[in-house]
Design an enzyme around this catalytic site. Sequence first.
Site, mmCIF file in Angstrom:
data_model
loop_
_atom_site.group_PDB
_atom_site.id
_atom_site.type_symbol
_atom_site.label_atom_id
_atom_site.label_comp_id
_atom_site.label_asym_id
_atom_site.label_seq_id
_atom_site.Cartn_x
_atom_site.Cartn_y
_atom_site.Cartn_z
ATOM 1 N N ASP A 76 30.532 47.173 42.830
ATOM 2 C CA ASP A 76 31.572 47.607 43.569
ATOM 3 C C ASP A 76 32.422 46.252 43.686
ATOM 4 O O ASP A 76 31.999 45.247 43.498
ATOM 5 C CB ASP A 76 31.065 47.763 45.157
ATOM 6 N N GLU A 117 27.708 45.153 47.408
ATOM 7 C CA GLU A 117 27.277 43.742 47.609
ATOM 8 C C GLU A 117 28.706 43.330 48.517
ATOM 9 O O GLU A 117 28.489 42.248 49.241
ATOM 10 C CB GLU A 117 27.448 43.081 46.336
#
Length: 398
Positions: free
Chosen positions: A75, A140
């Site tokens: 991500d 994250e």
Amino acid sequence: MSASDPVANLQTLIRCPSVTPAEGGALSTLEAMLVPLGFAVERIVASEPGMPDIENLYARLGTDGPHLMFAGHTDVVPPGDETSWRHPPFAAEIDAGELFGRGAVDMKGGIACFVAAVARHIEEHDPPKGSISFLITGDEEGPAVNGTEKLLKWAAEKGERWDACLVGEPTNPDVLGDMIKIGRRGSVSGKVTVFGVQGHAAYPHLADNPVRSLLPLAAALMDEPFDTGTPEFPASNLEVTSIDVGNPATNVIPAKAGFAFNIRFNDTWTAETLKAEIIRRLDKAATASPLRPGRAPARYEIVWAERPSHVFLTRNNGLIASLSGAVEEVTGRVPALSTTGGTSDARFIKDYCPVVEFGLVGQTMHMVDERVALADLETLTQIYGTFLSRWFDNALLS
């Protein structure tokens, strides 16, 4: 297409717009790289009430020990104003020896290089006599609730055990080979609300201005140093990050005022002992404010952030030496062993196995025109490949 080319790997990953919490095709792309190399891949969706579901990936090559984990995230943060980019943020275009794109440095570049390193290792040496796994999250850059922490728990409950972990976050401040992260400071955040009595600014004796209490309370947290640091960590540091009165009228004393703070702390403290010290300072300041003489102690409340990050330090000499030796062999530089910077998902991994962090140069992460030098992608791949050989050789001998 061979997965041994880190540039091609990274271009394919960047072209997946995986802005948290969207998977964006990034995990599917990674799975397509790993399956031909012999990895067994599992995709796990984690959920939490009130938060978006997050898809994560776990892949393993081999069934025996020793077992090395590579951890990271696909991500990325939003690109911001896309018209400000020299090249579209998800086009993965190359210009003057640099590859542009959101996630190029943080941290699809590290994933691309580790995949390439594993592919080359298999081509040149066959699979290692042990196991390699990828633990990759899509959460994250977000709240980190449905990502690495839950993925680790899921894997451990099904019997997975690891001997060491390398996290591919960008750790180098200036040049590839500068720095390995062997630990991280802890982080505690909180919000303090100070209560007063609302009234007219011309009649302060009929009111109780909470701002007069807020200022000494905030100063008490920032003034006296918490410590002077330790051999492995810098001094703990608290910053007031926001002050809010919420009062649009200049002639009204407000009923309450508040401030938020964050402290990054070393191994002098635990989250619990640090909270106790902060409350001690607030209580002392509340009873001895020079800005409100003759008044009763200030009334305040503190609300702690739910998830403090705990300080940790990795002391596994074999892991650190394998990575340091690989960096020096490839680059000629002796990397500094550091605990600086913010938090990372290593804070979760350290509860399962020794963990270190090493990746690309972080100067453009989260910025417009995030980019990485093609030469650095090749160098990092070589470092990871050398590390793989060194770590498995050392682990098999121990």
